[in-house]
Scaffold this active site. Sequence first.
Site, PDB file in Angstrom:
ATOM      1  CG  HIS B 140      38.984  47.639  41.945  1.00 31.54           C
ATOM      2  ND1 HIS B 140      37.847  47.534  41.180  1.00 31.54           N
ATOM      3  CD2 HIS B 140      38.663  48.438  42.990  1.00 31.54           C
ATOM      4  CE1 HIS B 140      36.878  48.245  41.753  1.00 31.54           C
ATOM      5  NE2 HIS B 140      37.357  48.805  42.854  1.00 31.54           N
ATOM      6  CG  ASP B 217      43.585  50.178  38.266  1.00 33.61           C
ATOM      7  OD1 ASP B 217      43.508  51.409  38.483  1.00 33.61           O
ATOM      8  OD2 ASP B 217      42.838  49.344  38.824  1.00 33.61           O
ATOM      9  CD  GLN B 220      42.761  53.724  45.070  1.00 35.93           C
ATOM     10  OE1 GLN B 220      43.106  54.706  45.741  1.00 35.93           O
ATOM     11  NE2 GLN B 220      41.492  53.453  44.832  1.00 35.93           N
ATOM     12  CB  CYS B 382      35.940  46.258  44.423  1.00 31.74           C
ATOM     13  SG  CYS B 382      34.445  47.179  44.734  1.00 31.74           S
TER      14      CYS B 382
END
Lengths: 150, 424
Positions: B140, B217, B220, B382
């Site tokens: 992202h 990250d 999600q 993104c």
Amino acid sequence: MSDLDDLYQEIILDHNKSPRNRRKLEQADHTAEGYNPLCGDHVNVFINVENGVVKEVTFEGSGCAISTASASLMTEELKGKTLDEAKVLFKRFHGMITGEDRESSEEAGLGKLEVFSGVCRYPARVKCATLAWHTVRAALDSGGESVTTE
Amino acid sequence: MTTTAPQYSEPPVGTDAEAIDVHAIRADFPILRQTVNGKPLIYMDNTATTQKPQAVIDALSDFYATRNANVHRGVHHLSVQATQAYEQARLKVRDFLGASRVEEIVYVRGTTEAINLVAQTYGRANIHAGDEVVISTMEHHSNIVPWQILCQQQGATLRVVPINDAGEFLFDEYEKLLGPRTKLVAVTHVSNAMGTVNPVERIIQRAHACGARVLIDGAQAVPHMKVDVRALDCDFYAFSGHKVFGPTGVGVLYGKFDVLDAMPPYQSGGDMIQTVSFEKTTYNDLPARFEAGTPNIAASIGLGAAIDYVTAIGLDRIARYERGLLHYTTEALSRIPEVRMIGTAADKASVVSFVVDGVHPHDVGTILDSEFGIAVRAGHHCAMPLMKRFNVPATVRASMAFYNTREEIDALAGAVKRVVEVFG
């Protein structure tokens, strides 16, 4: 007529499938590039002006049906217009699309461009319909620069 | 719309359509009762943000109605109450991530702020000219741009791990990029644009073997699977509250205690200090050192309620149910000849990205919404470098949560067929 038919009218689908004047104009005297970062819609416009009249206008680019059909129909409508007439047309078209100027646009005689009147009910798609027009204005105003809809 | 359930191939192992009582679950989400353009809302944009159960909405309004005060200040009753609720939610986050210490849980605005925080504190202190930061093609923008800026500031180099045509992380290529200059690896746990689940445990092990720190990250990942930061052994893990059924405006940065403790402060001001004089300021202990200013107290408490909610259902059950949804969606859409899937990794979360031949994703998105009440994302998600990798300007993305149903997926497939007809 459902809202959808209102937005994707036959003429829009047709111009999306077979865009008119989609080609590069060699030795254009006005060009500009337009970009809609939200959609990734991208358009280049090429214009030749003679004695204050739009002699020829073409575009290249890729985008959604609304932006492609809008660019295609725009080239048909602008050809033969004086620069002043082109400015007025842009203003009326913009008014219709954004829903800011409904009354006058209904009487504006926008002709074929009236097929885009449904766009004002889709705020997320307004930029798609106006990208080519903003780009033409940038081309005529400055003779060439990059515009974005943001 | 399909009226009888179509016959699809046998779902993969670990799939269980009955794992949760989806109709009971849906009753917990007031927003799902509404209609859009005259059709019952079908919400499939869960990657962008998730809907909120009544328990989360109640936690927010209850806080403002009964306990609102600033935290860590004042000796009055309300302030004590607010502080307790705020810190209790932090304990829930610690347990949710499997962290060993509560000091390792820093509240931030969201994943984006967490990554920026690490880049500008850990990064500026530890990454210097000639060093390298490794990310992947499927990141992202929020896990690309902070590292780009850091690399520009420090004279370091950003290296990018390629992916294959299925949208999978190329581990061999990753190993080739690692070396003595690698100082940090920042990789997504689950791709927001394609749903690919990355082999983060192996990625972390391999990075540690060459002495690099790792940020994952997890924006999600946390809504779809159980995450255990100790088992993963990551140095940093970031996620956003609103993507896990909590409020917007709060997120979490997990960091190993020793790593966080050695980092210089990020923003400065109230709450992050111990003493201030005009000559010298001493900084507060963890995690307050990274929480300057009044935090989003209500949202943090709301996040605690969201964690309680998903924990009560059970992330293992959620994963089994969603695996079924993913299989069903993939089968349903793959039967439409004009549909091309973007991201067909072997290991995926319930995110399905696709393009329709000859139709721009934005036109697909508009028709799905206006004719069928289906909310999907149409765009570049993104992740512009990823779109470039697949040579598409954008995709349509249907992302499912545990409140989505097979009937909704039938409606999605029917709607996509209608799009093909309109543009045929």
